[in-house]
Design an enzyme around this catalytic site. Structure first.
Site, PDB file in Angstrom:
ATOM      1  CB  THR A 196      16.739  12.954 -26.495  1.00  0.00           C
ATOM      2  OG1 THR A 196      15.499  12.821 -27.466  1.00  0.00           O
ATOM      3  CG2 THR A 196      17.470  14.306 -27.329  1.00  0.00           C
ATOM      4  N   GLY A 197      16.755  10.521 -24.492  1.00  0.00           N
ATOM      5  CA  GLY A 197      16.073   9.529 -24.009  1.00  0.00           C
ATOM      6  C   GLY A 197      16.893   8.002 -24.219  1.00  0.00           C
ATOM      7  N   GLY A 198      17.955   8.345 -24.245  1.00  0.00           N
ATOM      8  CA  GLY A 198      18.810   7.051 -24.650  1.00  0.00           C
ATOM      9  C   GLY A 198      19.291   6.246 -23.551  1.00  0.00           C
ATOM     10  CB  SER A 205      14.603   4.299 -20.391  1.00  0.00           C
ATOM     11  OG  SER A 205      13.338   3.417 -20.261  1.00  0.00           O
ATOM     12  N   GLY A 206      14.150   1.989 -22.956  1.00  0.00           N
ATOM     13  CA  GLY A 206      13.137   1.529 -23.891  1.00  0.00           C
ATOM     14  C   GLY A 206      13.757   1.556 -25.234  1.00  0.00           C
ATOM     15  CB  ILE A 207      12.370   2.769 -28.336  1.00  0.00           C
ATOM     16  CG1 ILE A 207      11.080   2.354 -28.380  1.00  0.00           C
ATOM     17  CG2 ILE A 207      12.811   3.361 -29.876  1.00  0.00           C
ATOM     18  CD1 ILE A 207       9.843   2.950 -28.715  1.00  0.00           C
ATOM     19  N   GLY A 208      14.908   4.029 -27.048  1.00  0.00           N
ATOM     20  CA  GLY A 208      16.281   4.995 -26.928  1.00  0.00           C
ATOM     21  C   GLY A 208      17.421   4.102 -26.611  1.00  0.00           C
ATOM     22  CB  SER A 255       2.964   7.373 -30.993  1.00  0.00           C
ATOM     23  OG  SER A 255       1.749   6.590 -30.615  1.00  0.00           O
ATOM     24  CE1 TYR A 302       3.041   9.506 -26.088  1.00  0.00           C
ATOM     25  CE2 TYR A 302       1.531   8.421 -27.615  1.00  0.00           C
ATOM     26  CZ  TYR A 302       2.912   8.436 -27.080  1.00  0.00           C
ATOM     27  OH  TYR A 302       3.932   7.745 -27.503  1.00  0.00           O
TER      28      TYR A 302
HETATM   29  P1  NAP Z   1      10.529   4.907 -22.074  1.00  0.00           P
HETATM   30  O1  NAP Z   1      11.278   3.396 -21.610  1.00  0.00           O
HETATM   31  O2  NAP Z   1       9.885   5.084 -20.875  1.00  0.00           O
HETATM   32  O3  NAP Z   1      11.591   5.825 -22.498  1.00  0.00           O
HETATM   33  C1  NAP Z   1      11.257   7.258 -22.421  1.00  0.00           C
HETATM   34  C2  NAP Z   1      12.591   7.865 -22.459  1.00  0.00           C
HETATM   35  O4  NAP Z   1      12.296   9.467 -22.716  1.00  0.00           O
HETATM   36  C3  NAP Z   1      13.434   7.444 -21.206  1.00  0.00           C
HETATM   37  O5  NAP Z   1      14.984   7.539 -21.791  1.00  0.00           O
HETATM   38  C4  NAP Z   1      13.348   9.072 -20.488  1.00  0.00           C
HETATM   39  O6  NAP Z   1      14.406   9.324 -19.621  1.00  0.00           O
HETATM   40  C5  NAP Z   1      13.111  10.076 -21.705  1.00  0.00           C
HETATM   41  N1  NAP Z   1      12.324  11.237 -21.283  1.00  0.00           N
HETATM   42  C6  NAP Z   1      11.352  11.416 -20.704  1.00  0.00           C
HETATM   43  N2  NAP Z   1      10.836  12.673 -20.347  1.00  0.00           N
HETATM   44  C7  NAP Z   1      12.252  13.243 -20.641  1.00  0.00           C
HETATM   45  C8  NAP Z   1      12.695  14.729 -20.428  1.00  0.00           C
HETATM   46  N3  NAP Z   1      11.657  15.542 -19.648  1.00  0.00           N
HETATM   47  N4  NAP Z   1      14.069  14.918 -20.291  1.00  0.00           N
HETATM   48  C9  NAP Z   1      14.776  14.130 -20.854  1.00  0.00           C
HETATM   49  N5  NAP Z   1      14.392  12.780 -21.195  1.00  0.00           N
HETATM   50  C10 NAP Z   1      13.303  12.346 -21.063  1.00  0.00           C
HETATM   51  O7  NAP Z   1       9.366   4.694 -23.138  1.00  0.00           O
HETATM   52  P2  NAP Z   1       9.943   4.187 -24.846  1.00  0.00           P
HETATM   53  O8  NAP Z   1       8.610   3.602 -25.117  1.00  0.00           O
HETATM   54  O9  NAP Z   1      11.077   3.917 -25.001  1.00  0.00           O
HETATM   55  O10 NAP Z   1       9.633   6.013 -25.437  1.00  0.00           O
HETATM   56  C11 NAP Z   1      10.449   6.412 -26.423  1.00  0.00           C
HETATM   57  C12 NAP Z   1       9.533   7.173 -27.135  1.00  0.00           C
HETATM   58  O11 NAP Z   1       8.639   5.982 -27.871  1.00  0.00           O
HETATM   59  C13 NAP Z   1       8.678   8.114 -26.842  1.00  0.00           C
HETATM   60  O12 NAP Z   1       8.664   9.392 -27.636  1.00  0.00           O
HETATM   61  C14 NAP Z   1       7.269   7.376 -27.147  1.00  0.00           C
HETATM   62  O13 NAP Z   1       6.262   8.357 -27.015  1.00  0.00           O
HETATM   63  C15 NAP Z   1       7.559   6.683 -28.185  1.00  0.00           C
HETATM   64  N6  NAP Z   1       6.629   5.558 -28.474  1.00  0.00           N
HETATM   65  C16 NAP Z   1       6.602   4.428 -27.492  1.00  0.00           C
HETATM   66  C17 NAP Z   1       5.681   3.370 -27.986  1.00  0.00           C
HETATM   67  C18 NAP Z   1       5.608   2.313 -26.999  1.00  0.00           C
HETATM   68  O14 NAP Z   1       4.489   1.492 -26.954  1.00  0.00           O
HETATM   69  N7  NAP Z   1       6.470   1.854 -26.018  1.00  0.00           N
HETATM   70  C19 NAP Z   1       4.761   3.456 -28.746  1.00  0.00           C
HETATM   71  C20 NAP Z   1       4.767   4.539 -29.664  1.00  0.00           C
HETATM   72  C21 NAP Z   1       5.833   5.579 -29.590  1.00  0.00           C
HETATM   73  P3  NAP Z   1      14.443   9.288 -18.166  1.00  0.00           P
HETATM   74  O15 NAP Z   1      13.738   7.911 -17.736  1.00  0.00           O
HETATM   75  O16 NAP Z   1      15.901   9.530 -17.947  1.00  0.00           O
HETATM   76  O17 NAP Z   1      13.533  10.441 -17.725  1.00  0.00           O
END
Ligand code: NAP
Length: 257
Positions: A11-13, A15-18, A136, A149
């Site tokens: 899920t969330g594949g 952008s970013g980590i996904g 996190s 969060y």
């Molecule tokens: P990101 O690039 O903003 O990616 C977030 C992803 O989640 C996107 O693919 C987004 O898809 C999806 N998403 C958000 N809300 C959604 C919804 N309601 N339904 C379906 N998809 C949804 O950020 P990221 O950093 O890769 O985050 C991924 C995970 O890592 C999150 O759980 C975040 O809490 C965790 N994390 C990140 C960090 C960091 O510093 N980056 C640190 C600790 C944990 P759309 O764009 O299509 O909405």
């Protein structure tokens, strides 16, 4: 190829980590279904990954839509060996000015939707599958402004342990990868310009013992480990990918003479 003949749902594949994880999984031989809300970034990922990937629009907070997408993915790609429940948001909820709407959105996206993603995937999971949640460091560090969060990510860790108990009879493993600050679009809200991001990066790096923020690919490699047979005896664990921020904060640059 560490994931040859394996099928993954992320899920969330898009952008970013996904996205970094989907890219690595495809390179390691997996068939991958990704979900997200943004049709444009989903299409771009599908184009990049080619025929072994399927990209589906599904808002994780819409439980019925997510269940339908998961059913569709399983029909096209077969049973899942891996589920990375990664989609998440980081709304700010400072005590004194937090909005109940934002607070609920964070909990719905980061906790409730994670549970129902697993519940919807369960009938399509192979015995011995691997489920990974995205936690996190903020669940441990108490960063100001992030009550919802932090609570959501502590909730993810607690849920992983419960599900590890419930799913052990099927040899399904449930673990958490917990990144520290990593370079992804999740920071676009808090640091919207290159200058703001540079200032954030400098500040964040000063409290990380290894002296830098993380890259999404580093989290992806840890997810690959937890997903693979190399982690065959790891159950209910939380693995931090944070440069020591939670385990050895006293070693951070800010404390050095
Ligand atoms: P990101 O690039 O903003 O990616 C977030 C992803 O989640 C996107 O693919 C987004 O898809 C999806 N998403 C958000 N809300 C959604 C919804 N309601 N339904 C379906 N998809 C949804 O950020 P990221 O950093 O890769 O985050 C991924 C995970 O890592 C999150 O759980 C975040 O809490 C965790 N994390 C990140 C960090 C960091 O510093 N980056 C640190 C600790 C944990 P759309 O764009 O299509 O909405």
């Amino acid at each position: 190829m560490r994931l040859a003949n394996k099928t993954a749902l992320i899920t969330g594949g898009n952008s970013g980590i996904g996205l970094a994880t989907a890219r690595l999984f495809v390179a390691e031989g997996a068939r991958v279904a990704i979900t997200g809300r943004n049709r444009e970034t989903l299409d771009a990922a599908a184009k990049e990954f080619g025929p072994r990937a399927l990209a589906l629009v599904a808002d994780v907070t819409d439980i019925a839509a997510t269940e339908a997408a998961i059913n569709q993915a399983a029909e096209k790609l077969g049973k899942f060996d891996i589920v990375f429940a990664n989609a998440g948001i980081a709304g700010r909820t400072p005590a004194g000015s937090a909005s109940p709407v934002v607070f609920e959105q964070v909990l719905q996206t980061n906790v409730t939707a994670v549970f129902f993603t697993v519940q919807s995937a369960l009938p399509h999971l192979r015995d011995g599958a691997s489920i990974i949640f995205n936690g996190s460091v903020i669940s441990q560090l108490g960063n100001p402004g992030y009550a919802a969060y932090a609570a959501s990510k502590a909730g993810v860790r607690a849920m992983a342990r419960v599900l590890a108990s419930e799913l052990s009879p099927r040899r399904i493993r449930v673990n958490v990868v917990s990144p520290g600050a990593s370079r992804t679009p999740i920071w676009n809200g808090a640091a919207p310009t290159p200058d703001a991001f540079a200032a954030f990066e400098k500040r964040a790096s000063s409290v990380i013992p290894l002296g830098r923020i993380g890259e999404p690919e580093e989290v992806a490699k840890t997810v690959l480990f937890l997903a693979s047979d190399d982690a065959s005896n790891i159950q209910g664990a939380e693995l931090f990918v944070d440069g020591g921020a939670t385990a050895s904060p006293a070693g951070a640059p800010i404390f050095r003479g």
